[in-house]
Design an enzyme around this catalytic site. Sequence first.
Site, PDB file in Angstrom:
ATOM      1  N   GLY A  12       2.639  -1.502   8.504  1.00 35.20           N
ATOM      2  CA  GLY A  12       2.774  -1.475   6.946  1.00 35.20           C
ATOM      3  C   GLY A  12       4.140  -2.523   6.878  1.00 35.20           C
ATOM      4  O   GLY A  12       4.688  -2.798   5.690  1.00 35.20           O
ATOM      5  N   LYS A  43       1.716  -6.366   5.319  1.00 35.55           N
ATOM      6  CA  LYS A  43       1.716  -6.820   3.981  1.00 35.55           C
ATOM      7  C   LYS A  43       1.599  -8.207   4.120  1.00 35.55           C
ATOM      8  O   LYS A  43       1.320  -8.939   2.969  1.00 35.55           O
ATOM      9  CB  LYS A  43       3.705  -6.814   3.825  1.00 35.55           C
ATOM     10  CG  LYS A  43       4.131  -5.325   3.620  1.00 35.55           C
ATOM     11  CD  LYS A  43       3.528  -5.120   2.161  1.00 35.55           C
ATOM     12  CE  LYS A  43       4.360  -3.775   1.591  1.00 35.55           C
ATOM     13  NZ  LYS A  43       4.295  -2.618   2.629  1.00 35.55           N
ATOM     14  N   ASP A 119       3.501  -0.101  -3.781  1.00 29.56           N
ATOM     15  CA  ASP A 119       5.016  -0.311  -3.360  1.00 29.56           C
ATOM     16  C   ASP A 119       5.242  -1.718  -3.515  1.00 29.56           C
ATOM     17  O   ASP A 119       4.583  -2.694  -3.515  1.00 29.56           O
ATOM     18  CB  ASP A 119       5.097   0.073  -1.799  1.00 29.56           C
ATOM     19  CG  ASP A 119       4.176  -0.448  -0.803  1.00 29.56           C
ATOM     20  OD1 ASP A 119       2.897  -1.035  -1.084  1.00 29.56           O
ATOM     21  OD2 ASP A 119       4.595  -0.847   0.299  1.00 29.56           O
ATOM     22  N   ASP A 120       6.468  -1.909  -3.684  1.00 28.50           N
ATOM     23  CA  ASP A 120       7.230  -3.229  -3.880  1.00 28.50           C
ATOM     24  C   ASP A 120       6.618  -4.203  -4.737  1.00 28.50           C
ATOM     25  O   ASP A 120       6.226  -5.296  -4.510  1.00 28.50           O
ATOM     26  CB  ASP A 120       7.307  -4.058  -2.296  1.00 28.50           C
ATOM     27  CG  ASP A 120       7.948  -3.093  -1.498  1.00 28.50           C
ATOM     28  OD1 ASP A 120       8.863  -2.301  -1.567  1.00 28.50           O
ATOM     29  OD2 ASP A 120       7.995  -3.370  -0.097  1.00 28.50           O
ATOM     30  N   TYR A 168       9.136   5.175  -4.010  1.00 25.91           N
ATOM     31  CA  TYR A 168       8.615   6.023  -3.078  1.00 25.91           C
ATOM     32  C   TYR A 168       9.834   6.585  -2.064  1.00 25.91           C
ATOM     33  O   TYR A 168       9.661   6.927  -0.980  1.00 25.91           O
ATOM     34  CB  TYR A 168       7.648   4.958  -2.116  1.00 25.91           C
ATOM     35  CG  TYR A 168       8.308   3.767  -1.549  1.00 25.91           C
ATOM     36  CD1 TYR A 168       9.498   3.391  -0.918  1.00 25.91           C
ATOM     37  CD2 TYR A 168       7.970   2.483  -2.210  1.00 25.91           C
ATOM     38  CE1 TYR A 168       9.907   2.451  -0.525  1.00 25.91           C
ATOM     39  CE2 TYR A 168       8.516   1.212  -2.205  1.00 25.91           C
ATOM     40  CZ  TYR A 168       9.609   1.142  -1.298  1.00 25.91           C
ATOM     41  OH  TYR A 168      10.078  -0.165  -1.108  1.00 25.91           O
ATOM     42  N   ASP A 228      11.745  -5.316  10.096  1.00 27.77           N
ATOM     43  CA  ASP A 228      11.493  -6.635   9.302  1.00 27.77           C
ATOM     44  C   ASP A 228      12.618  -6.823   8.360  1.00 27.77           C
ATOM     45  O   ASP A 228      13.650  -6.265   8.355  1.00 27.77           O
ATOM     46  CB  ASP A 228      10.090  -6.406   8.495  1.00 27.77           C
ATOM     47  CG  ASP A 228      10.172  -5.212   7.606  1.00 27.77           C
ATOM     48  OD1 ASP A 228      11.226  -4.610   7.155  1.00 27.77           O
ATOM     49  OD2 ASP A 228       8.999  -5.046   6.975  1.00 27.77           O
ATOM     50  N   ASN A 257       6.061   3.434  10.641  1.00 26.50           N
ATOM     51  CA  ASN A 257       6.158   1.899  10.358  1.00 26.50           C
ATOM     52  C   ASN A 257       6.643   1.404  11.588  1.00 26.50           C
ATOM     53  O   ASN A 257       7.815   1.275  11.471  1.00 26.50           O
ATOM     54  CB  ASN A 257       6.862   1.459   8.917  1.00 26.50           C
ATOM     55  CG  ASN A 257       6.238   0.147   8.697  1.00 26.50           C
ATOM     56  OD1 ASN A 257       5.435  -0.290   9.249  1.00 26.50           O
ATOM     57  ND2 ASN A 257       7.082  -0.552   7.626  1.00 26.50           N
TER      58      ASN A 257
END
Length: 455
Positions: A12, A43, A119-120, A168, A228, A257
């Site tokens: 993810g 993503k 999310d995001d 989250y 990341d 992740n």
Amino acid sequence: MSKFAIRGIIEGFYGRPWSHSDRLNMINFLGQQEMNTYVYAPKDDPYHRYDWRTLYPADHIKDFSELISAGNKVGVSIVWALSPGLSLVYSSSHELALLKNKFKAMQTIGFKKFGLFFDDIPNKLIHKEDMEKFSSLALAQAYIANEILAYLKELDPDAELFFCPTEYMGSGDSSYLNELGNQLNQDIQIFWTGPQVCSNTLDLNNAKTVSQTIKRKVLFWDNYPVNDASMQPELHIGPYINRDKELLKYSSGILLNPMDLVETSKIAIFCAAQFLNDPLDYSPDSAWRSAIEFLVGSEQKEAFIRFAKANSYSCLEPYQPQYLEDAINEFQAKLDLNDWESALSESMQFFTQLKTDLSVLNKLPQTLSQEIKPWLEEYKEWLEIALNALTILIEFRDLSKADAGDKLKKARKELREGLIRSVDFQTYCCGDVIHNFAQKVYRSTSYFLANTPYF
């Protein structure tokens, strides 16, 4: 022996997704470690997020079929996820039909478990028609998720859905989460990353709070060892720690992740597998050492452990590498007692051992070696800088000798060049420990040579 029901990883992260061969490799590894879940959610797969309305091309479908087959062979469920929240119009029947069509296409090739991720994305409704139909973001998302699960179950009664909320992380008791808990079908798993996006701890109180709010056990999306975004200079190869052994009371599972570095991520995943399969008997240090030996072999194990300790900085250990700090602090303590002989000889021995390790680390498995090459290269540079700084102090101690001044100037020149190169280093190997030590040495000797300090 109690174990978490859901154990595995979620691809993810942001950045370059894994290759198909990477995923097959990892699925096989997960099976070996008695993990049972892999979630596909990179993503930067355009069909997953930005171009979610478009069906996957034929070559992608072939790859997905192979992942499902590989998972079936080793007992790993392959979960396919979609992340439409950046542009989805929740109230649109046309958008809902597009969603159903995409989920159906993936169900047709054999997926039984699915993810719907929000999310995001903006934390409020952004389309006028959505604001007219729904009183909150939570109600809009619950509506879509319930519709998708009902549709999937019409086609396959065993279909399952994993849901990632927009909120989250945090305290776990917000009105948004409460609405989701009330409105989402009770069969839907809800992800949670803990108190933070990348949580230092997954503690019992936070897990209890969020599970009570969402009216079900929480499924942790553990953002470790992922590196990341701003974490790219870090190499997350330390022990898997700070996860409460009693989380089973309030959690259905944990999915890690990983990094985009497949082989390197196996250290954390190996450790997490031991925790998830037997949390009460889990020993972080023992698991970590076993993971490293599994990955690099017994010959390289100790050298790699020392290298890993120099790369300990992460959300789990958000402080300077203790291993290096202890060595520098011990050196300074002896210097404060005017014991130059012991301070210099022991520190030279310490950093010379690390430099000797480099020849052992050159024999690491090829794939792992290539993944961590930037950190290995800068590890070597930092060790040279540390040894150079110690050489300066040796020459400084012997400043009364005839040629000591020239040697000192030469050593300081080399140290200065190393520190200048370090400005462009790409990794956070060794943290700031050696840099700060070397800079202090350079500055402290400037006065005696009538030079301008480095900074």
